[in-house]
Design a protein around this motif. Structure first.
Motif, PDB file in Angstrom:
ATOM      1  N   GLU A 144       1.087  -0.739  -0.226  1.00  0.00           N
ATOM      2  CA  GLU A 144      -0.320   0.341  -0.398  1.00  0.00           C
ATOM      3  C   GLU A 144       0.903   1.313  -0.112  1.00  0.00           C
ATOM      4  O   GLU A 144       0.697   1.937  -1.131  1.00  0.00           O
ATOM      5  N   VAL A 145       2.257   0.784   0.337  1.00  0.00           N
ATOM      6  CA  VAL A 145       2.689   2.387   0.612  1.00  0.00           C
ATOM      7  C   VAL A 145       3.575   2.376  -0.421  1.00  0.00           C
ATOM      8  O   VAL A 145       4.108   3.535  -0.732  1.00  0.00           O
ATOM      9  N   GLY A 146       3.856   1.049  -1.416  1.00  0.00           N
ATOM     10  CA  GLY A 146       4.418   1.427  -1.929  1.00  0.00           C
ATOM     11  C   GLY A 146       3.808   1.938  -3.071  1.00  0.00           C
ATOM     12  O   GLY A 146       4.354   3.445  -4.226  1.00  0.00           O
ATOM     13  N   VAL A 147       2.580   1.690  -3.152  1.00  0.00           N
ATOM     14  CA  VAL A 147       1.420   2.137  -4.431  1.00  0.00           C
ATOM     15  C   VAL A 147       1.576   3.455  -4.606  1.00  0.00           C
ATOM     16  O   VAL A 147       1.895   4.748  -5.061  1.00  0.00           O
ATOM     17  N   ILE A 148       1.195   4.266  -3.064  1.00  0.00           N
ATOM     18  CA  ILE A 148       1.328   5.657  -2.793  1.00  0.00           C
ATOM     19  C   ILE A 148       2.554   6.330  -2.584  1.00  0.00           C
ATOM     20  O   ILE A 148       2.117   7.117  -3.011  1.00  0.00           O
ATOM     21  N   THR A 149       3.586   5.852  -2.653  1.00  0.00           N
ATOM     22  CA  THR A 149       4.638   6.178  -2.770  1.00  0.00           C
ATOM     23  C   THR A 149       5.148   6.485  -4.160  1.00  0.00           C
ATOM     24  O   THR A 149       5.577   7.737  -4.794  1.00  0.00           O
ATOM     25  N   LEU A 150       4.668   5.371  -4.861  1.00  0.00           N
ATOM     26  CA  LEU A 150       4.978   5.607  -6.777  1.00  0.00           C
ATOM     27  C   LEU A 150       3.703   7.101  -6.863  1.00  0.00           C
ATOM     28  O   LEU A 150       4.261   7.789  -7.752  1.00  0.00           O
ATOM     29  N   THR A 151       2.923   6.941  -6.474  1.00  0.00           N
ATOM     30  CA  THR A 151       1.901   7.617  -6.969  1.00  0.00           C
ATOM     31  C   THR A 151       2.811   9.008  -6.414  1.00  0.00           C
ATOM     32  O   THR A 151       2.227  10.537  -7.066  1.00  0.00           O
ATOM     33  N   GLY A 152       3.439   9.356  -5.645  1.00  0.00           N
ATOM     34  CA  GLY A 152       3.173  10.872  -5.326  1.00  0.00           C
ATOM     35  C   GLY A 152       4.976  11.013  -5.421  1.00  0.00           C
ATOM     36  O   GLY A 152       4.814  12.642  -5.864  1.00  0.00           O
ATOM     37  N   VAL A 153       5.583   9.978  -6.363  1.00  0.00           N
ATOM     38  CA  VAL A 153       6.951  10.730  -6.813  1.00  0.00           C
ATOM     39  C   VAL A 153       6.246  10.935  -8.454  1.00  0.00           C
ATOM     40  O   VAL A 153       6.872  11.986  -8.600  1.00  0.00           O
ATOM     41  N   GLY A 154       5.613  10.586  -8.742  1.00  0.00           N
ATOM     42  CA  GLY A 154       4.678  10.452 -10.051  1.00  0.00           C
ATOM     43  C   GLY A 154       4.323  12.495  -9.858  1.00  0.00           C
ATOM     44  O   GLY A 154       4.976  13.430 -10.541  1.00  0.00           O
ATOM     45  N   GLY A 174       9.752   4.856 -12.901  1.00  0.00           N
ATOM     46  CA  GLY A 174       9.908   2.788 -13.092  1.00  0.00           C
ATOM     47  C   GLY A 174      11.651   2.492 -12.466  1.00  0.00           C
ATOM     48  O   GLY A 174      11.342   1.114 -12.408  1.00  0.00           O
ATOM     49  N   SER A 175      12.606   3.278 -12.387  1.00  0.00           N
ATOM     50  CA  SER A 175      13.478   2.811 -11.782  1.00  0.00           C
ATOM     51  C   SER A 175      13.055   2.553  -9.775  1.00  0.00           C
ATOM     52  O   SER A 175      13.422   1.073  -9.969  1.00  0.00           O
ATOM     53  N   ILE A 176      12.323   2.680  -9.392  1.00  0.00           N
ATOM     54  CA  ILE A 176      11.645   2.972  -8.476  1.00  0.00           C
ATOM     55  C   ILE A 176      10.727   2.029  -7.727  1.00  0.00           C
ATOM     56  O   ILE A 176      11.050   1.242  -6.810  1.00  0.00           O
ATOM     57  N   ALA A 177      10.271   1.939  -9.219  1.00  0.00           N
ATOM     58  CA  ALA A 177       8.858   0.946  -9.042  1.00  0.00           C
ATOM     59  C   ALA A 177       9.649  -0.182  -9.292  1.00  0.00           C
ATOM     60  O   ALA A 177       9.011  -1.366  -8.228  1.00  0.00           O
ATOM     61  N   GLN A 178      10.511  -0.245  -9.589  1.00  0.00           N
ATOM     62  CA  GLN A 178      12.082  -2.315  -9.672  1.00  0.00           C
ATOM     63  C   GLN A 178      12.311  -2.459  -7.748  1.00  0.00           C
ATOM     64  O   GLN A 178      12.452  -3.073  -8.548  1.00  0.00           O
ATOM     65  N   LEU A 179      12.542  -0.981  -7.600  1.00  0.00           N
ATOM     66  CA  LEU A 179      13.167  -1.037  -6.286  1.00  0.00           C
ATOM     67  C   LEU A 179      12.030  -2.155  -5.222  1.00  0.00           C
ATOM     68  O   LEU A 179      11.955  -2.825  -4.675  1.00  0.00           O
ATOM     69  N   PHE A 180      11.187  -0.667  -5.470  1.00  0.00           N
ATOM     70  CA  PHE A 180      10.567  -0.933  -4.788  1.00  0.00           C
ATOM     71  C   PHE A 180       9.252  -3.043  -5.310  1.00  0.00           C
ATOM     72  O   PHE A 180       9.354  -3.597  -4.204  1.00  0.00           O
ATOM     73  N   SER A 181       9.652  -2.810  -6.460  1.00  0.00           N
ATOM     74  CA  SER A 181       8.460  -4.628  -6.191  1.00  0.00           C
ATOM     75  C   SER A 181       9.037  -5.394  -5.585  1.00  0.00           C
ATOM     76  O   SER A 181       8.926  -6.866  -5.564  1.00  0.00           O
ATOM     77  N   ALA A 228      -4.812   0.532  -8.031  1.00  0.00           N
ATOM     78  CA  ALA A 228      -3.496  -0.343  -8.297  1.00  0.00           C
ATOM     79  C   ALA A 228      -3.073  -0.548  -6.558  1.00  0.00           C
ATOM     80  O   ALA A 228      -2.324  -1.939  -7.133  1.00  0.00           O
ATOM     81  N   MET A 229      -4.388  -0.309  -5.510  1.00  0.00           N
ATOM     82  CA  MET A 229      -3.253  -1.018  -4.414  1.00  0.00           C
ATOM     83  C   MET A 229      -4.041  -2.764  -4.610  1.00  0.00           C
ATOM     84  O   MET A 229      -3.151  -3.780  -4.353  1.00  0.00           O
ATOM     85  N   PHE A 230      -5.606  -2.977  -5.630  1.00  0.00           N
ATOM     86  CA  PHE A 230      -5.821  -4.152  -6.013  1.00  0.00           C
ATOM     87  C   PHE A 230      -5.044  -5.053  -6.556  1.00  0.00           C
ATOM     88  O   PHE A 230      -4.911  -6.071  -7.002  1.00  0.00           O
ATOM     89  N   LEU A 231      -4.129  -4.184  -7.347  1.00  0.00           N
ATOM     90  CA  LEU A 231      -3.681  -4.566  -8.901  1.00  0.00           C
ATOM     91  C   LEU A 231      -2.246  -5.718  -8.601  1.00  0.00           C
ATOM     92  O   LEU A 231      -2.097  -6.243  -9.670  1.00  0.00           O
ATOM     93  N   VAL A 232      -1.140  -4.225  -7.738  1.00  0.00           N
ATOM     94  CA  VAL A 232       0.091  -4.555  -7.338  1.00  0.00           C
ATOM     95  C   VAL A 232      -0.446  -6.542  -6.808  1.00  0.00           C
ATOM     96  O   VAL A 232       0.824  -6.881  -7.068  1.00  0.00           O
TER      97      VAL A 232
END
Length: 464
Positions: A362-372, A389-396, A460-464
């Protein structure tokens, strides 16, 4: 990679908040941006003369970046003046009057056409094509100019650009940064783009219809409040010639679309083709309309177009100059005063945000929105999506979430914010063509886009 957040970063954040606050309270932001540029330059260089030089250079940098848009808007406006004054526009838009009869049909017809054209050629040339032809008929149908700009903006710079399914420039950048195939990002973005698009456009439509029922007037409060549309002057051209040109001009623009598709012209190249075509149409039409006075009148229309263009961009250049400091513009304007491993102020802030939050899905999704959102503040939309994209790779990797979904979320949010729905100078093409205040347009988009971002983040929280 750890990023050093310095006093320069904190000053930039402080002035961003100040600019947003002044905009929300409908106050002019020019002085705030000038003080912000001076403060950043003085803090970096510790020199009075260098700070003052940086202030002037920031305006030059902003004008240079915005000049292609200023030119195409000015030429389109000049062309629109002669088409309207001669009565050609009246004949040209007559067929659309059968479809666009109410504010509702105007909003959705213009929006959907804008989206389709933007998918193939990006929004800037689409704005020119749609605005020049459909603006008058939509106004007659009762949709205010601000409503037309909202429709063009959300469907073009929002839905079409954030998905970018045909040209695929955006998903390629984010996919390369995340180390995954482009098709994965494209597929993952589909539910997010649909969610964001439906929520924002429906919300914006409801708000517009509510305001119209309340007879709320849509008046611009800045220098671009004067519409570029002229009154028809009788006797300039015969009815036969009007019909010939009214048929020929749309065909010429359709041929432009064919050329764009055939030669794979995109972005600036596509916009240049539209601008050059509009200039030729201006010259030929003016000569037919004004006969012996054609040479002088052509110059007159161009002057009016440029006056309008620079009048529109005047309030925007200072704020654009400040926000360009958040990206590579800092090095060109001020110099190499950021930390050694810095990737620009906004990218540094995005990395710092990602490194400073606890890692859950959940925090990862919110963070990616914040980064965007943060990286979109520079008004490009594209400059920060590689970071997403880079941060998404790290979080995933850390939380076991879907890399493609996180990457697509960062892409969608960055482009919706910076690609032209919330940052005033990024949405200027639509605002200028419609003759409305870009800051007023940004405020009108704020609630629908904010609601869309929240709901899209939840989905997005339900899709990750």
């Amino acid at each position: 990679m750890a990023i050093d957040i310095t006093l320069i970063h904190w000053i930039y954040i402080s002035f961003i908040l100040a600019v947003i606050g002044f905009m929300l309270f409908r106050r002019d932001t020019t002085i705030v941006c000038v003080v912000g540029i001076l403060t950043l330059a003085a803090t970096s260089t510790l020199s009075v003369s260098a700070s003052i030089t940086s202030l002037f250079n920031s305006f030059i940098f902003a004008i240079t970046e915005l000049l292609p848009t200023i030119l195409v808007i000015s030429i389109i406006v000049a062309m629109s003046k002669i088409l309207t004054k001669s009565g050609i526009n009246e004949v040209m838009v007559a067929p659309f009057s059968k479809i666009i009869k109410t504010p509702t049909t105007a909003f959705w017809t213009i929006g959907l056409l804008m989206m389709v054209i933007s998918f193939f050629f990006w929004p800037s040339p689409a704005v020119a094509l749609i605005g020049a032809v459909l603006l008058p008929v939509a106004l007659r149908a009762g949709l205010p100019a601000l409503g037309i700009a909202v429709a063009m903006n959300l469907f073009g710079h929002g839905i079409a650009l954030s998905g970018d399914y045909i040209i695929q420039a955006a998903p390629k950048i984010t996919a390369d940064a995340a180390g995954i195939p482009v098709l994965d990002v494209v597929n993952a973005s589909i539910p997010l783009v649909i969610t964001m698009g439906l929520v924002t456009t429906i919300t914006a439509y409801i708000i517009l219809m509510r305001d119209l029922k309340k007879n709320k007037t849509y008046t611009s409060t800045s220098t671009c409040s004067s519409s570029p549309i002229e009154e028809t002057q009788e006797g300039l051209m015969s009815e036969r010639m009007k019909k010939i040109l009214a048929i020929s001009i749309p065909i010429i623009f359709v041929l432009d679309v064919v050329v764009m598709f055939t030669l794979n012209l995109q972005g600036g190249d596509a916009t240049a083709l539209i601008g050059g075509t509009a200039l030729l149409i201006l010259v030929v039409t003016t000569c037919f309309a004004h006969k012996k006075r054609g040479l002088e009148e052509t110059t007159g229309y161009l002057i009016e177009g440029f006056q309008f263009g620079f009048k529109v961009f005047g309030p925007v250049i200072p704020i654009a100059a400040f926000f360009y400091l958040g990206d590579a513009g800092f090095y060109s304007i001020v110099g190499d005063y950021l930390p050694e491993n810095s990737e620009g102020i906004v990218n540094d802030l995005g990395v710092a945000l990602a490194n400073g939050v606890p890692l859950t899905k959940e925090v990862g999704v919110i963070t990616l929105t914040g980064v965007g959102v943060i990286t979109g503040l520079d008004g490009s939309g594209f400059s920060g999506i590689s970071l997403a994209g880079s941060i998404a790779q790290l979080f995933s990797t850390a939380i076991g979430a879907s890399t493609a979904t996180l990457t697509a979320l960062g892409q969608v949010t960055a482009i919706w914010v910076g690609g032209g729905t919330l940052v005033p100078w990024a949405l200027i093409p639509a605002a200028a063509i419609c003759g409305v205040d870009p800051f007023e347009l940004a405020r009108k988009n704020l609630l629908p886009v904010s609601i869309g971002l929240v709901i899209t983040t939840i989905v997005a929280m339900f899709l990750v």
